[in-house]
Design a protein around this motif. Structure first.
Motif, PDB file in Angstrom:
ATOM      1  N   PHE A 199       0.817  -1.216   0.000  1.00 14.27           N
ATOM      2  CA  PHE A 199       0.000   0.000   0.000  1.00 14.27           C
ATOM      3  C   PHE A 199       0.849   1.263   0.000  1.00 14.27           C
ATOM      4  O   PHE A 199       0.331   2.364  -0.160  1.00 14.27           O
ATOM      5  N   GLY A 200       2.131   1.128   0.201  1.00 17.19           N
ATOM      6  CA  GLY A 200       3.021   2.267   0.361  1.00 17.19           C
ATOM      7  C   GLY A 200       3.825   2.109   1.642  1.00 17.19           C
ATOM      8  O   GLY A 200       3.656   1.146   2.384  1.00 17.19           O
ATOM      9  N   ASN A 201       4.694   3.060   1.896  1.00 24.99           N
ATOM     10  CA  ASN A 201       5.574   2.963   3.050  1.00 24.99           C
ATOM     11  C   ASN A 201       4.908   3.446   4.332  1.00 24.99           C
ATOM     12  O   ASN A 201       4.257   4.501   4.347  1.00 24.99           O
ATOM     13  N   ILE A 202       5.088   2.674   5.402  1.00 28.45           N
ATOM     14  CA  ILE A 202       4.767   3.142   6.746  1.00 28.45           C
ATOM     15  C   ILE A 202       6.009   3.868   7.252  1.00 28.45           C
ATOM     16  O   ILE A 202       7.115   3.326   7.202  1.00 28.45           O
ATOM     17  N   ILE A 203       5.848   5.084   7.737  1.00 26.58           N
ATOM     18  CA  ILE A 203       6.989   5.888   8.174  1.00 26.58           C
ATOM     19  C   ILE A 203       6.752   6.362   9.604  1.00 26.58           C
ATOM     20  O   ILE A 203       5.697   6.926   9.910  1.00 26.58           O
ATOM     21  N   VAL A 204       7.730   6.095  10.455  1.00 20.34           N
ATOM     22  CA  VAL A 204       7.658   6.522  11.851  1.00 20.34           C
ATOM     23  C   VAL A 204       8.922   7.299  12.189  1.00 20.34           C
ATOM     24  O   VAL A 204      10.034   6.841  11.919  1.00 20.34           O
ATOM     25  N   ASN A 205       8.746   8.490  12.775  1.00 19.64           N
ATOM     26  CA  ASN A 205       9.860   9.295  13.267  1.00 19.64           C
ATOM     27  C   ASN A 205       9.562   9.713  14.700  1.00 19.64           C
ATOM     28  O   ASN A 205       8.474  10.232  14.988  1.00 19.64           O
ATOM     29  N   ILE A 206      10.499   9.476  15.602  1.00 19.17           N
ATOM     30  CA  ILE A 206      10.329   9.869  16.999  1.00 19.17           C
ATOM     31  C   ILE A 206      11.577  10.617  17.452  1.00 19.17           C
ATOM     32  O   ILE A 206      12.698  10.140  17.282  1.00 19.17           O
ATOM     33  N   THR A 207      11.364  11.789  17.997  1.00 17.01           N
ATOM     34  CA  THR A 207      12.418  12.548  18.659  1.00 17.01           C
ATOM     35  C   THR A 207      11.892  12.981  20.007  1.00 17.01           C
ATOM     36  O   THR A 207      10.871  13.696  20.075  1.00 17.01           O
ATOM     37  N   GLY A 208      12.560  12.554  21.062  1.00 15.67           N
ATOM     38  CA  GLY A 208      12.056  12.867  22.392  1.00 15.67           C
ATOM     39  C   GLY A 208      10.682  12.269  22.603  1.00 15.67           C
ATOM     40  O   GLY A 208      10.489  11.056  22.461  1.00 15.67           O
ATOM     41  N   ASN A 209       9.728  13.123  22.888  1.00 18.36           N
ATOM     42  CA  ASN A 209       8.355  12.664  23.132  1.00 18.36           C
ATOM     43  C   ASN A 209       7.425  12.918  21.954  1.00 18.36           C
ATOM     44  O   ASN A 209       6.204  12.769  22.094  1.00 18.36           O
ATOM     45  N   LYS A 210       7.983  13.312  20.810  1.00 14.58           N
ATOM     46  CA  LYS A 210       7.157  13.634  19.647  1.00 14.58           C
ATOM     47  C   LYS A 210       7.282  12.534  18.599  1.00 14.58           C
ATOM     48  O   LYS A 210       8.399  12.147  18.229  1.00 14.58           O
ATOM     49  N   MET A 211       6.168  12.032  18.125  1.00 15.56           N
ATOM     50  CA  MET A 211       6.159  11.005  17.076  1.00 15.56           C
ATOM     51  C   MET A 211       5.318  11.483  15.903  1.00 15.56           C
ATOM     52  O   MET A 211       4.213  12.010  16.084  1.00 15.56           O
ATOM     53  N   THR A 212       5.858  11.304  14.696  1.00 13.63           N
ATOM     54  CA  THR A 212       5.056  11.470  13.483  1.00 13.63           C
ATOM     55  C   THR A 212       4.893  10.099  12.847  1.00 13.63           C
ATOM     56  O   THR A 212       5.832   9.296  12.818  1.00 13.63           O
ATOM     57  N   LEU A 213       3.692   9.848  12.347  1.00 10.99           N
ATOM     58  CA  LEU A 213       3.354   8.551  11.763  1.00 10.99           C
ATOM     59  C   LEU A 213       2.652   8.760  10.438  1.00 10.99           C
ATOM     60  O   LEU A 213       1.639   9.461  10.375  1.00 10.99           O
ATOM     61  N   ASN A 214       3.222   8.177   9.360  1.00 10.00           N
ATOM     62  CA  ASN A 214       2.577   8.174   8.045  1.00 10.00           C
ATOM     63  C   ASN A 214       1.879   6.840   7.841  1.00 10.00           C
ATOM     64  O   ASN A 214       2.534   5.791   7.825  1.00 10.00           O
ATOM     65  N   VAL A 215       0.548   6.899   7.691  1.00 11.45           N
ATOM     66  CA  VAL A 215      -0.266   5.702   7.493  1.00 11.45           C
ATOM     67  C   VAL A 215      -0.692   5.666   6.027  1.00 11.45           C
ATOM     68  O   VAL A 215      -1.415   6.550   5.574  1.00 11.45           O
ATOM     69  N   PRO A 216      -0.256   4.661   5.247  1.00  9.83           N
ATOM     70  CA  PRO A 216      -0.601   4.622   3.821  1.00  9.83           C
ATOM     71  C   PRO A 216      -2.097   4.410   3.584  1.00  9.83           C
ATOM     72  O   PRO A 216      -2.810   3.860   4.436  1.00  9.83           O
ATOM     73  N   ASP A 217      -2.539   4.818   2.424  1.00  5.34           N
ATOM     74  CA  ASP A 217      -3.917   4.584   2.003  1.00  5.34           C
ATOM     75  C   ASP A 217      -4.183   3.081   1.961  1.00  5.34           C
ATOM     76  O   ASP A 217      -3.366   2.302   1.476  1.00  5.34           O
ATOM     77  N   GLY A 218      -5.332   2.673   2.495  1.00  2.00           N
ATOM     78  CA  GLY A 218      -5.688   1.260   2.508  1.00  2.00           C
ATOM     79  C   GLY A 218      -5.267   0.539   3.765  1.00  2.00           C
ATOM     80  O   GLY A 218      -5.522  -0.664   3.908  1.00  2.00           O
ATOM     81  N   THR A 219      -4.595   1.243   4.685  1.00  2.00           N
ATOM     82  CA  THR A 219      -4.155   0.626   5.929  1.00  2.00           C
ATOM     83  C   THR A 219      -4.703   1.397   7.131  1.00  2.00           C
ATOM     84  O   THR A 219      -5.159   2.538   7.005  1.00  2.00           O
ATOM     85  N   ILE A 220      -4.616   0.765   8.289  1.00  3.84           N
ATOM     86  CA  ILE A 220      -5.035   1.376   9.547  1.00  3.84           C
ATOM     87  C   ILE A 220      -3.930   1.159  10.571  1.00  3.84           C
ATOM     88  O   ILE A 220      -3.500   0.028  10.808  1.00  3.84           O
ATOM     89  N   GLY A 221      -3.458   2.244  11.163  1.00  6.75           N
ATOM     90  CA  GLY A 221      -2.454   2.157  12.207  1.00  6.75           C
ATOM     91  C   GLY A 221      -3.104   2.179  13.575  1.00  6.75           C
ATOM     92  O   GLY A 221      -4.015   2.981  13.831  1.00  6.75           O
ATOM     93  N   GLU A 222      -2.667   1.285  14.441  1.00  3.60           N
ATOM     94  CA  GLU A 222      -3.214   1.214  15.803  1.00  3.60           C
ATOM     95  C   GLU A 222      -2.171   1.727  16.787  1.00  3.60           C
ATOM     96  O   GLU A 222      -1.064   1.200  16.869  1.00  3.60           O
ATOM     97  N   TRP A 223      -2.537   2.787  17.529  1.00  2.00           N
ATOM     98  CA  TRP A 223      -1.651   3.334  18.546  1.00  2.00           C
ATOM     99  C   TRP A 223      -2.452   3.720  19.778  1.00  2.00           C
ATOM    100  O   TRP A 223      -3.445   4.457  19.681  1.00  2.00           O
ATOM    101  N   ASN A 224      -2.047   3.165  20.916  1.00  2.00           N
ATOM    102  CA  ASN A 224      -2.629   3.538  22.205  1.00  2.00           C
ATOM    103  C   ASN A 224      -4.157   3.454  22.201  1.00  2.00           C
ATOM    104  O   ASN A 224      -4.852   4.324  22.743  1.00  2.00           O
ATOM    105  N   GLY A 225      -4.691   2.412  21.552  1.00  5.89           N
ATOM    106  CA  GLY A 225      -6.136   2.229  21.521  1.00  5.89           C
ATOM    107  C   GLY A 225      -6.849   3.020  20.445  1.00  5.89           C
ATOM    108  O   GLY A 225      -8.075   2.908  20.296  1.00  5.89           O
ATOM    109  N   GLU A 226      -6.119   3.818  19.687  1.00  2.00           N
ATOM    110  CA  GLU A 226      -6.724   4.615  18.614  1.00  2.00           C
ATOM    111  C   GLU A 226      -6.455   3.962  17.262  1.00  2.00           C
ATOM    112  O   GLU A 226      -5.403   3.373  17.037  1.00  2.00           O
TER     113      GLU A 226
END
Length: 702
Positions: free
Chosen positions: A662-689
């Motif tokens: 579906f494309g690349n899943i991309i995760v970047n974390i620095t300190g307490n900040k995270m960016t998450l790229n969720v490709p079209d057609g997929t669902i990312g699960e984080w902390n119950g969301e």
């Protein structure tokens, strides 16, 4: 000027492409070891021609023929290896047919075929052809409407195959079927044409011409592990010695050769090695200065995945692990490039995961699974090893999870069911699998392995259950669900020690502990969470002998992370895989003992240089660094749903890119900040969301 302008344009395009890559790609550039690395395109260019009608073969026939060819090459290379197990011999007689259902008349058909045979229309022979696979043109009788076209083909040393480029008979049509003298009609298998116009079973992977990075005396250093043909310009036949290590290359007496060093005369004054060689170092005994090259063989890939973090050693470990895997990618996921050069199921259980997080290439996994299981296990276990039969079933489940190939599962399901049933006949009344009269491997280590085998058996039953549900075989799924529930109960009664708070290596020898049973209980899902503390205490102690190989060390590291010991796991990875880097490794070894020194590191199988220094089962960090530090794992087949659950330990920042269809899943974390790229057609699960793609989100981890 024109050529110079073109070069500048290509460089500009490459810069633009690189700038479009993920942060993980950019931050890991310093660690690149692969001489043909690319994160933007497949290198070397593939020989497969897209957008054309495909060649037709029987299901797994091409793969099985390539395996037989690979075995012959290992014999020609004089490798010191045995390859136990039973493997399917490709059929020499086969038929292909296309049901036309009353198509209108056509005047002509042009085709190519591997083998000799006859062409039939509606059961009437209209043409005979010889074994030359050049283009053949035949006239089609202008009679009634056409209902069926059939080819009957015989070969002597190749798999029967046909290609029809255009028209109503085109082999691009998915309705083509195949049958052999022993099997009924079933869908034919399609393989892309090659740019060199040879049938796919004859294709060779590209060679890249590389020169040594430095030379000291008569010792050449290519700077990294390679697999390829040594080429030397010399008026006389050169005497060579090669090595994955300096010690091996400088041992010019060659008392124990791991691979053939025979050189044969080529053109323009060159000599070339008869067989491809695994090497980093080359010693040449020649009077005059030699013109030395390595025509290195590379499977065409793109580094779609990437990993980088604040610890440069871990970043290097990821990159060198990916390169290790890349060198072990050929027709199949092979175990190592120096010795075996053949596919083994246990090795593949780890290397398949590494592939999923780096190159995202499902085809090489599909081929490996298909060829290894084609003959079944009625005669002998896969690779002659009982636990490898279990790993084959587990790997089928994992393949679906990472790549979501239901077409493959439909073809393989009858063999998977048969293998499960065969294994069940070897069980006692408690459901425990007997390892008698077969090779029980688990790992190159002298530890109790009985419980580890039973846990793998339970895991295989769970895998079979999930595969049955995927295929819609509910009756089989319920049956194996019941069987696995009973085995689980008996395992807890017999093999879990409440007093020791750990899984016993063998209930008949309760004082002999085994790491393998405990970490396999974690990653298989057998262990309960209230067992984690005891297992963690056991795995983090040095009082019990360590595992024997990076293969099982990889699974142990996965288990350590999943029971909360991420920092302990990272420290161990740096000590173990980083220890190999400190020994100047550019690819990771079949086994590693940090207490050894000098030449001791390279001895294995009672041979001074028997150890493989580029082994696919050692590429585990490519998978478990992103999967366990970030909790980045597929939940539904093909990454349609995936989890993100970061635990960075002492790392300050981390970036990872994981390829999916579906494309690349991309995760970047620095300190307490995270960016998450969720490709079209997929669902990312984080902390119950649930984060539904396509979406890029910024998350505060506090």
């Amino acid at each position: 000027m024109r050529n110079k302008a073109l070069l500048v344009l290509l460089i500009m395009l490459e810069v633009v492409n690189l700038s479009a890559q993920s942060r993980a790609h950019e931050k890991s550039v310093f660690a690149i070891i692969d001489p043909v690395y690319s994160s933007v395109t497949q290198l070397p260019e593939s020989n497969l021609k897209p957008g054309c009608a495909s060649w037709l073969y029987g299901p797994t026939e091409l793969e099985c023929w390539r395996l037989q060819s690979l075995k012959e090459k290992t014999e020609s290379a004089e490798l010191l290896v045995e390859y136990p197990g039973t493997y399917h011999q490709p059929y020499s007689d086969a038929s292909f047919r296309l049901k036309l259902n009353g198509q209108k008349d056509t005047n002509k058909m042009i085709f190519r075929a591997v083998g000799k045979g006859q062409v039939y229309i509606d059961n009437k022979m209209i043409f005979q052809f010889n074994a030359n696979d050049s283009l053949k043109s035949i006239s089609i009788p202008q009679n009634n409407l056409l209902n069926e076209l059939r080819f009957d083909i015989s070969t002597s040393a190749e798999p029967p195959a046909i290609l029809i480029q255009d028209g109503i008979f085109s082999t691009e049509n998915a309705a083509w079927e195949w049958k052999s003298e022993c099997e009924n009609w079933q869908p034919a298998f399609h393989f892309a044409q090659t740019f060199t116009n040879v049938p796919p079973h004859q294709q060779e992977y590209p060679r890249v011409n590389l020169i040594p990075e430095k030379k000291v005396g008569e010792l050449y250093d290519f700077g990294r592990e390679l697999f390829g043909y040594i080429s030397i310009r010399s008026p006389e036949k050169p005497k060579i010695s090669v090595g994955e290590s300096k010690y091996e290359a400088l041992d010019t007496l060659n008392n124990v050769l791991e691979q053939s060093l025979e050189m044969i005369r080529a053109e323009n004054g060159f000599w070339i090695s008869k067989s491809p060689l695994a090497l980093r170092y080359l010693h040449v005994d020649i009077k005059n200065s030699a013109d030395v090259h390595c025509k290195a063989i590379f499977y065409p890939v793109c580094y779609k995945g990437a990993f980088a973090c604040s610890d440069s050693i871990l970043t290097r470990i990821w990159m060198n692990s990916a390169y290790t895997l890349r060198l072990c990618m050929h027709d199949f996921l092979i175990d190592g490039i120096k010795r075996d050069r053949l596919p083994w199921t246990g090795d593949m259980a780890m290397s398949m995961m590494a592939n999923a997080y780096s190159f995202g290439d499902p085809e090489i996994v599909r081929r490996s699974l298909a060829v290894l299981g084609r003959a079944g296990i009625k005669e002998t276990d896969i690779n002659g090893i009982i636990d490898y039969s279990l790993w084959w079933i587990i790997a089928q489940d994992q393949y679906q999870l990472y790549f979501g190939d239901t077409t493959h599962l439909k073809r393989e399901w009858p063999r998977i069911k048969e293998a499960l049933d065969q294994l069940l006949t070897r069980c006692n009344t408690s459901g425990f699998l007997s390892p008698d009269h077969t090779w029980l491997f688990i790992d190159w280590v002298n530890q109790e392995k009985w419980t580890a085998l039973q846990i793998l058996w339970w895991w295989a039953q769970q895998s079979g259950t999930k595969l049955a549900y995927r295929i819609g075989d509910t009756q089989t799924a319920i049956r194996w669900q019941t069987i696995s529930k009973s085995l689980k109960s008996n395992l807890f009664k017999t093999c879990w020690s409440e007093n020791k708070d750990m899984w016993l290596g063998n209930p008949e020898s309760p004082d002999k502990m085994s790491r393998h049973a405990n970490f396999l209980a974690i990653i298989s899902g057998l262990a309960t969470k209230n067992q984690y503390k005891g297992i963690n205490n056991m795995l983090t102690t040095d009082k019990i002998n360590s595992v024997g190989t990076p293969y099982m060390a990889g699974f142990e590291n996965i288990a350590l992370a999943r029971i909360g010991s991420v920092q302990f796991m990272l420290n161990r990875v740096k000590d173990y895989w980083g220890g190999m880097l400190s020994q100047e490794a550019t690819t990771f070894w079949e086994a590693f003992d940090p207490t050894q020194e000098g030449k001791e590191h390279y001895s294995f199988y009672d041979r001074p240089y028997g150890k493989s220094l580029c082994h696919a089962w050692s590429a585990g960090p490519t998978a478990f660094l992103p999967s366990e530090i970030l909790g980045l794992q597929p939940i539904e087949d093909g990454w349609r749903r995936f989890s993100v659950n970061p635990n960075l330990g002492s790392l300050e920042w981390i970036s990872a890119t994981v390829p999916t269809t579906f494309g690349n899943i991309i995760v970047n974390i620095t300190g307490n900040k995270m960016t998450l790229n969720v490709p079209d057609g997929t669902i990312g699960e984080w902390n119950g969301e649930s984060i539904v793609g396509p979406k890029k989100v910024s998350i505060n981890l506090l």
